[in-house]
Design an enzyme around this catalytic site. Sequence first.
Site, short mmCIF file in Angstrom:
data_model
loop_
_atom_site.label_atom_id
_atom_site.label_comp_id
_atom_site.label_asym_id
_atom_site.label_seq_id
_atom_site.Cartn_x
_atom_site.Cartn_y
_atom_site.Cartn_z
N ASP A 177 0.88 -1.17 0.00
CA ASP A 177 0.00 0.00 0.00
C ASP A 177 0.92 1.22 0.00
OD1 ASP A 177 -1.61 2.17 0.54
OD2 ASP A 177 -2.75 1.20 2.14
N LYS A 202 -6.57 9.83 -2.74
CA LYS A 202 -5.62 10.68 -2.02
C LYS A 202 -4.67 11.41 -2.97
CE LYS A 202 -7.48 8.31 1.40
NZ LYS A 202 -8.68 8.75 2.10
#
Length: 387
Positions: A177, A202
Amino acid sequence: MTDTLRRETLVAQAMGRIDAATRAVIAPIHVSTTFIRDADNQYSAGFVYGRPDNATVREAEAVLAMLEDAGAGALLFGSGMAAAIAVFAILDAGDHVLAPQIMYWALRHWLLTELTRRGVDVTFVAMDDVAAVAAAVQPGRTRLIWIETPGNPLWTITDVAAIAEIAHRADAKLAVDATVASPYHMQPLALGADFVMHAATKMLNGHSDVVAGVVAGARDDAHWQRIVTTRKLGGAILGPFEAFLLMRGMRTLFLRAAAQAGSAADLAARLVVHPMVAAVLYPGLETHPGHAIAARQMVNGFGSMLSIRVVGGAAHAIATAAAVRVWHRATSLGGVESLIEHRASIEGEGTPCPDDLLRLSVGIEHVEDLYADLAQALHGAAVASEV
Protein backbone atom coordinates in the site's frame (compact mmCIF):
# COMPACT_ATOMS: atom_id res chain seq x y z
CA MET A 1 7.83 8.29 -29.11
CA THR A 2 6.47 7.69 -25.62
CA ASP A 3 9.42 5.37 -24.91
CA THR A 4 11.76 8.38 -24.93
CA LEU A 5 9.63 10.69 -22.78
CA ARG A 6 9.89 11.12 -19.03
CA ARG A 7 7.06 10.25 -16.67
CA GLU A 8 6.45 13.95 -15.92
CA THR A 9 5.66 14.60 -19.58
CA LEU A 10 3.55 11.49 -20.05
CA VAL A 11 1.38 12.07 -17.00
CA ALA A 12 0.96 15.79 -17.77
CA GLN A 13 -0.42 14.88 -21.21
CA ALA A 14 -2.26 11.74 -20.03
CA MET A 15 -0.06 9.68 -22.38
CA GLY A 16 -0.52 12.22 -25.19
CA ARG A 17 -3.64 10.68 -26.70
CA ILE A 18 -5.63 12.91 -29.07
CA ASP A 19 -9.29 12.02 -29.61
CA ALA A 20 -9.59 10.64 -33.14
CA ALA A 21 -13.11 11.93 -33.77
CA THR A 22 -12.71 15.54 -32.61
CA ARG A 23 -8.94 16.05 -32.30
CA ALA A 24 -9.55 17.10 -28.68
CA VAL A 25 -6.58 17.08 -26.31
CA ILE A 26 -8.83 15.84 -23.49
CA ALA A 27 -10.23 12.33 -23.80
CA PRO A 28 -14.05 12.10 -23.86
CA ILE A 29 -16.09 10.47 -21.12
CA HIS A 30 -17.60 7.20 -22.33
CA VAL A 31 -20.75 6.40 -20.39
CA SER A 32 -22.43 3.72 -22.53
CA THR A 33 -23.18 0.50 -20.67
CA THR A 34 -23.71 -1.64 -23.77
CA PHE A 35 -22.21 -1.97 -27.25
CA ILE A 36 -23.28 -3.11 -30.73
CA ARG A 37 -22.25 -6.60 -31.83
CA ASP A 38 -20.76 -7.16 -35.26
CA ALA A 39 -22.76 -8.99 -37.93
CA ASP A 40 -20.95 -12.21 -36.96
CA ASN A 41 -22.02 -11.66 -33.32
CA GLN A 42 -18.53 -10.65 -32.16
CA TYR A 43 -17.27 -7.45 -30.49
CA SER A 44 -14.40 -6.34 -32.69
CA ALA A 45 -14.15 -2.97 -30.90
CA GLY A 46 -13.21 -4.80 -27.71
CA PHE A 47 -16.06 -3.62 -25.49
CA VAL A 48 -18.94 -5.84 -24.39
CA TYR A 49 -20.59 -4.33 -21.31
CA GLY A 50 -20.00 -1.57 -18.79
CA ARG A 51 -19.57 -3.68 -15.66
CA PRO A 52 -16.19 -5.23 -16.49
CA ASP A 53 -14.75 -2.57 -18.80
CA ASN A 54 -14.94 1.05 -19.90
CA ALA A 55 -12.93 3.14 -22.37
CA THR A 56 -12.47 6.12 -20.03
CA VAL A 57 -11.32 3.81 -17.26
CA ARG A 58 -8.83 2.24 -19.65
CA GLU A 59 -7.36 5.67 -20.38
CA ALA A 60 -6.73 6.35 -16.69
CA GLU A 61 -5.39 2.83 -16.14
CA ALA A 62 -2.84 3.35 -18.92
CA VAL A 63 -1.49 6.42 -17.11
CA LEU A 64 -1.31 4.51 -13.83
CA ALA A 65 0.44 1.52 -15.40
CA MET A 66 2.99 3.90 -16.90
CA LEU A 67 3.58 5.61 -13.55
CA GLU A 68 4.22 2.29 -11.82
CA ASP A 69 6.01 0.63 -14.78
CA ALA A 70 3.56 -2.22 -14.24
CA GLY A 71 4.11 -5.19 -16.52
CA ALA A 72 0.61 -6.55 -15.91
CA GLY A 73 -1.07 -3.16 -16.12
CA ALA A 74 -3.33 -1.40 -13.63
CA LEU A 75 -6.94 -1.90 -12.53
CA LEU A 76 -9.17 0.86 -11.18
CA PHE A 77 -11.73 0.17 -8.46
CA GLY A 78 -14.54 2.12 -6.84
CA SER A 79 -12.46 2.78 -3.70
CA GLY A 80 -9.12 2.09 -2.11
CA MET A 81 -10.73 -0.54 0.12
CA ALA A 82 -12.20 -2.32 -2.90
CA ALA A 83 -8.76 -2.35 -4.53
CA ALA A 84 -7.08 -3.68 -1.39
CA ILE A 85 -9.68 -6.39 -0.82
CA ALA A 86 -9.27 -7.55 -4.43
CA VAL A 87 -5.61 -8.35 -3.77
CA PHE A 88 -6.61 -10.73 -0.99
CA ALA A 89 -8.70 -12.63 -3.53
CA ILE A 90 -5.54 -14.47 -4.53
CA LEU A 91 -5.78 -16.40 -1.23
CA ASP A 92 -7.55 -19.66 -0.44
CA ALA A 93 -8.91 -21.04 2.83
CA GLY A 94 -6.03 -22.27 4.96
CA ASP A 95 -3.58 -19.67 3.65
CA HIS A 96 -1.70 -17.31 5.94
CA VAL A 97 -1.09 -13.56 5.61
CA LEU A 98 1.38 -11.21 7.27
CA ALA A 99 0.18 -7.63 7.76
CA PRO A 100 1.69 -4.63 9.56
CA GLN A 101 0.84 -3.65 13.11
CA ILE A 102 0.64 -0.04 11.93
CA MET A 103 -1.66 0.25 8.93
CA TYR A 104 -4.87 1.80 7.63
CA TRP A 105 -7.39 1.07 10.37
CA ALA A 106 -10.34 0.12 8.10
CA LEU A 107 -8.34 -2.52 6.24
CA ARG A 108 -6.97 -3.85 9.54
CA HIS A 109 -10.56 -4.24 10.77
CA TRP A 110 -11.52 -6.07 7.54
CA LEU A 111 -8.60 -8.45 7.93
CA LEU A 112 -9.60 -9.27 11.50
CA THR A 113 -13.27 -9.81 10.71
CA GLU A 114 -14.01 -10.66 7.09
CA LEU A 115 -10.78 -12.28 5.88
CA THR A 116 -10.57 -14.59 8.87
CA ARG A 117 -14.19 -15.66 8.21
CA ARG A 118 -12.96 -16.94 4.85
CA GLY A 119 -10.54 -19.29 6.57
CA VAL A 120 -7.40 -17.20 6.07
CA ASP A 121 -5.15 -16.65 9.10
CA VAL A 122 -3.62 -13.21 9.69
CA THR A 123 -0.56 -12.36 11.75
CA PHE A 124 0.26 -8.73 12.52
CA VAL A 125 3.96 -8.00 12.75
CA ALA A 126 6.25 -4.97 13.08
CA MET A 127 7.13 -4.59 9.41
CA ASP A 128 10.04 -2.27 10.17
CA ASP A 129 11.73 -5.25 11.88
CA VAL A 130 12.99 -7.46 9.03
CA ALA A 131 14.02 -10.25 11.39
CA ALA A 132 10.56 -10.30 12.99
CA VAL A 133 8.93 -10.55 9.56
CA ALA A 134 11.15 -13.45 8.56
CA ALA A 135 10.37 -15.22 11.84
CA ALA A 136 6.62 -14.76 11.38
CA VAL A 137 6.52 -16.52 7.99
CA GLN A 138 4.85 -19.92 8.16
CA PRO A 139 6.53 -22.17 5.55
CA GLY A 140 4.04 -23.61 3.11
CA ARG A 141 1.17 -21.45 4.42
CA THR A 142 2.20 -17.80 4.11
CA ARG A 143 1.02 -16.75 0.65
CA LEU A 144 0.87 -12.96 0.95
CA ILE A 145 2.75 -10.27 2.82
CA TRP A 146 0.97 -6.92 2.91
CA ILE A 147 2.94 -3.83 3.83
CA GLU A 148 2.12 -0.14 4.04
CA THR A 149 4.94 2.35 3.80
CA PRO A 150 4.99 5.01 5.10
CA GLY A 151 2.59 3.43 7.60
CA ASN A 152 -0.44 5.49 8.58
CA PRO A 153 -0.51 7.35 11.03
CA LEU A 154 2.90 6.87 12.69
CA TRP A 155 4.71 6.92 9.33
CA THR A 156 6.78 3.83 9.99
CA ILE A 157 9.05 2.81 7.12
CA THR A 158 9.28 -0.73 5.76
CA ASP A 159 12.21 -1.92 3.66
CA VAL A 160 10.34 -3.02 0.52
CA ALA A 161 13.28 -4.80 -1.10
CA ALA A 162 14.13 -6.76 2.07
CA ILE A 163 10.53 -7.88 2.62
CA ALA A 164 10.19 -8.79 -1.07
CA GLU A 165 13.13 -11.14 -0.67
CA ILE A 166 11.52 -12.76 2.38
CA ALA A 167 8.20 -13.14 0.58
CA HIS A 168 9.64 -14.68 -2.55
CA ARG A 169 11.86 -17.03 -0.59
CA ALA A 170 8.66 -18.35 1.02
CA ASP A 171 6.86 -18.57 -2.37
CA ALA A 172 4.59 -15.74 -1.26
CA LYS A 173 3.53 -12.52 -2.95
CA LEU A 174 4.33 -9.02 -1.68
CA ALA A 175 1.70 -6.29 -1.92
CA VAL A 176 2.49 -2.69 -0.98
CA ASP A 177 0.00 0.00 0.00
CA ALA A 178 1.91 3.04 -1.30
CA THR A 179 -0.95 5.52 -0.99
CA VAL A 180 1.07 8.03 1.04
CA ALA A 181 4.19 7.89 -1.11
CA SER A 182 2.48 8.01 -4.54
CA PRO A 183 4.40 7.04 -7.70
CA TYR A 184 6.18 10.39 -7.52
CA HIS A 185 8.06 9.29 -4.41
CA MET A 186 8.34 5.51 -4.71
CA GLN A 187 7.91 2.62 -7.15
CA PRO A 188 7.41 -0.57 -5.14
CA LEU A 189 7.33 -2.84 -8.20
CA ALA A 190 10.85 -1.75 -9.08
CA LEU A 191 11.87 -2.63 -5.51
CA GLY A 192 10.61 -6.20 -5.87
CA ALA A 193 6.92 -6.01 -4.94
CA ASP A 194 4.38 -8.06 -6.89
CA PHE A 195 1.46 -5.67 -6.42
CA VAL A 196 1.13 -2.01 -5.50
CA MET A 197 -2.13 -0.52 -4.27
CA HIS A 198 -3.19 3.10 -3.89
CA ALA A 199 -6.26 4.73 -2.49
CA ALA A 200 -6.39 6.93 -5.58
CA THR A 201 -8.72 9.25 -3.68
CA LYS A 202 -5.62 10.68 -2.02
CA MET A 203 -2.39 11.86 -3.68
CA LEU A 204 -3.09 10.48 -7.13
CA ASN A 205 -6.28 12.50 -7.59
CA GLY A 206 -5.31 15.24 -5.17
CA HIS A 207 -8.56 17.24 -5.16
CA SER A 208 -10.84 15.53 -2.62
CA ASP A 209 -13.56 14.99 -5.22
CA VAL A 210 -13.12 11.34 -6.28
CA VAL A 211 -13.25 8.07 -4.35
CA ALA A 212 -11.14 5.50 -6.20
CA GLY A 213 -8.56 2.75 -5.78
CA VAL A 214 -5.99 1.11 -8.02
CA VAL A 215 -3.94 -2.07 -8.08
CA ALA A 216 -0.96 -2.43 -10.41
CA GLY A 217 0.83 -5.72 -11.01
CA ALA A 218 4.43 -6.58 -11.84
CA ARG A 219 3.52 -9.49 -14.12
CA ASP A 220 0.48 -11.01 -15.78
CA ASP A 221 0.32 -14.37 -14.01
CA ALA A 222 -2.41 -16.53 -12.48
CA HIS A 223 -2.54 -14.37 -9.36
CA TRP A 224 -3.00 -11.19 -11.40
CA GLN A 225 -5.76 -12.84 -13.43
CA ARG A 226 -7.54 -13.73 -10.19
CA ILE A 227 -7.60 -10.05 -9.27
CA VAL A 228 -8.86 -9.20 -12.77
CA THR A 229 -11.64 -11.77 -12.43
CA THR A 230 -12.57 -10.50 -8.98
CA ARG A 231 -13.19 -7.01 -10.32
CA LYS A 232 -14.95 -8.27 -13.44
CA LEU A 233 -17.40 -10.54 -11.65
CA GLY A 234 -17.83 -8.33 -8.59
CA GLY A 235 -18.60 -5.19 -10.57
CA ALA A 236 -16.12 -3.10 -8.56
CA ILE A 237 -14.91 -1.01 -11.51
CA LEU A 238 -14.60 2.76 -11.15
CA GLY A 239 -17.25 4.84 -12.92
CA PRO A 240 -16.31 6.69 -16.12
CA PHE A 241 -16.87 10.20 -14.74
CA GLU A 242 -14.72 9.41 -11.69
CA ALA A 243 -12.04 7.99 -13.99
CA PHE A 244 -12.12 11.23 -16.00
CA LEU A 245 -11.69 13.32 -12.86
CA LEU A 246 -8.89 11.09 -11.64
CA MET A 247 -7.08 11.43 -14.94
CA ARG A 248 -7.44 15.20 -14.72
CA GLY A 249 -6.04 15.17 -11.20
CA MET A 250 -3.08 12.98 -12.11
CA ARG A 251 -1.93 15.46 -14.75
CA THR A 252 -0.62 17.71 -11.96
CA LEU A 253 0.63 14.93 -9.65
CA PHE A 254 4.31 15.74 -10.00
CA LEU A 255 3.81 19.46 -9.34
CA ARG A 256 1.50 18.89 -6.37
CA ALA A 257 3.58 16.16 -4.78
CA ALA A 258 6.77 18.20 -5.04
CA ALA A 259 5.19 21.28 -3.46
CA GLN A 260 3.47 19.31 -0.71
CA ALA A 261 6.57 17.31 0.18
CA GLY A 262 8.63 20.48 0.35
CA SER A 263 6.17 22.15 2.71
CA ALA A 264 5.89 19.01 4.86
CA ALA A 265 9.66 18.89 5.29
CA ASP A 266 9.70 22.59 6.20
CA LEU A 267 6.94 22.17 8.78
CA ALA A 268 8.57 19.09 10.29
CA ALA A 269 11.86 20.92 10.78
CA ARG A 270 10.12 23.82 12.53
CA LEU A 271 7.71 21.81 14.62
CA VAL A 272 10.39 19.52 16.00
CA VAL A 273 11.71 22.46 18.07
CA HIS A 274 8.31 23.91 19.01
CA PRO A 275 7.85 23.95 22.81
CA MET A 276 4.31 22.58 22.57
CA VAL A 277 5.30 19.63 20.35
CA ALA A 278 6.60 16.55 22.14
CA ALA A 279 7.56 14.69 18.94
CA VAL A 280 7.33 14.97 15.17
CA LEU A 281 6.82 11.77 13.19
CA TYR A 282 8.14 12.31 9.66
CA PRO A 283 10.51 10.04 7.72
CA GLY A 284 12.32 13.04 6.28
CA LEU A 285 13.80 13.86 9.67
CA GLU A 286 17.20 12.28 10.26
CA THR A 287 16.05 11.35 13.77
CA HIS A 288 13.24 9.18 12.36
CA PRO A 289 14.14 5.49 12.87
CA GLY A 290 13.30 4.67 9.27
CA HIS A 291 15.00 7.67 7.70
CA ALA A 292 17.90 5.80 6.10
CA ILE A 293 15.61 3.24 4.45
CA ALA A 294 13.19 5.93 3.33
CA ALA A 295 16.05 7.91 1.79
CA ARG A 296 17.10 4.81 -0.14
CA GLN A 297 13.71 3.75 -1.51
CA MET A 298 11.86 7.07 -1.76
CA VAL A 299 12.86 9.67 -4.32
CA ASN A 300 11.86 13.32 -4.67
CA GLY A 301 11.34 13.80 -0.95
CA PHE A 302 9.48 12.00 1.80
CA GLY A 303 5.83 12.75 1.14
CA SER A 304 3.30 15.20 2.49
CA MET A 305 2.18 13.40 5.66
CA LEU A 306 3.45 13.92 9.17
CA SER A 307 2.12 13.62 12.69
CA ILE A 308 2.84 15.58 15.83
CA ARG A 309 2.44 14.56 19.45
CA VAL A 310 1.23 17.50 21.48
CA VAL A 311 2.55 18.40 24.92
CA GLY A 312 -0.29 18.09 27.42
CA GLY A 313 -1.86 14.92 26.01
CA ALA A 314 -5.19 14.29 24.32
CA ALA A 315 -6.93 17.37 25.68
CA HIS A 316 -4.30 19.72 24.26
CA ALA A 317 -4.22 17.86 20.95
CA ILE A 318 -7.97 18.11 20.50
CA ALA A 319 -7.94 21.77 21.56
CA THR A 320 -5.21 22.48 19.01
CA ALA A 321 -7.23 20.92 16.21
CA ALA A 322 -10.25 22.95 17.32
CA ALA A 323 -8.32 26.22 17.12
CA VAL A 324 -6.95 26.05 13.56
CA ARG A 325 -8.21 28.53 10.97
CA VAL A 326 -6.34 27.59 7.79
CA TRP A 327 -6.09 23.83 8.26
CA HIS A 328 -9.35 21.89 7.88
CA ARG A 329 -10.48 19.41 10.54
CA ALA A 330 -11.33 16.53 8.23
CA THR A 331 -10.49 12.94 7.40
CA SER A 332 -8.43 12.01 4.32
CA LEU A 333 -5.07 13.05 2.94
CA GLY A 334 -3.24 14.06 -0.20
CA GLY A 335 -5.56 16.85 -1.31
CA VAL A 336 -4.58 20.40 -2.22
CA GLU A 337 -6.08 21.62 1.06
CA SER A 338 -4.28 20.92 4.34
CA LEU A 339 -6.09 18.67 6.83
CA ILE A 340 -5.63 18.08 10.55
CA GLU A 341 -7.14 15.23 12.52
CA HIS A 342 -7.08 13.77 16.02
CA ARG A 343 -6.62 10.28 14.68
CA ALA A 344 -7.27 8.24 17.84
CA SER A 345 -10.81 9.63 17.99
CA ILE A 346 -11.46 8.34 14.47
CA GLU A 347 -9.98 4.89 14.91
CA GLY A 348 -11.56 4.26 18.30
CA GLU A 349 -10.93 1.41 20.69
CA GLY A 350 -7.90 -0.73 19.95
CA THR A 351 -6.10 1.89 17.89
CA PRO A 352 -2.29 1.87 18.09
CA CYS A 353 -2.42 5.63 17.62
CA PRO A 354 -1.39 7.68 20.72
CA ASP A 355 -4.15 9.92 22.01
CA ASP A 356 -1.89 12.99 21.93
CA LEU A 357 -1.28 12.62 18.18
CA LEU A 358 -2.49 14.92 15.42
CA ARG A 359 -2.20 13.71 11.83
CA LEU A 360 -1.33 16.41 9.31
CA SER A 361 -1.89 16.22 5.56
CA VAL A 362 0.01 19.10 3.99
CA GLY A 363 -1.60 20.76 0.99
CA ILE A 364 -0.39 23.42 -1.43
CA GLU A 365 -1.13 26.53 0.65
CA HIS A 366 1.75 28.83 1.51
CA VAL A 367 3.88 27.12 4.14
CA GLU A 368 4.18 30.30 6.21
CA ASP A 369 0.40 30.44 6.58
CA LEU A 370 0.27 26.78 7.52
CA TYR A 371 2.95 27.12 10.18
CA ALA A 372 1.54 30.34 11.62
CA ASP A 373 -1.88 28.73 11.95
CA LEU A 374 -0.49 25.67 13.73
CA ALA A 375 1.64 27.85 16.01
CA GLN A 376 -1.29 29.99 17.10
CA ALA A 377 -3.45 26.90 17.66
CA LEU A 378 -0.76 25.20 19.77
CA HIS A 379 -0.25 28.38 21.77
CA GLY A 380 -3.99 28.87 22.23
CA ALA A 381 -4.41 25.33 23.55
CA ALA A 382 -1.60 25.86 26.05
CA VAL A 383 -3.00 29.18 27.27
CA ALA A 384 -6.51 27.79 27.59
CA SER A 385 -5.27 24.96 29.81
CA GLU A 386 -3.75 27.49 32.21
CA VAL A 387 -6.98 29.47 32.68
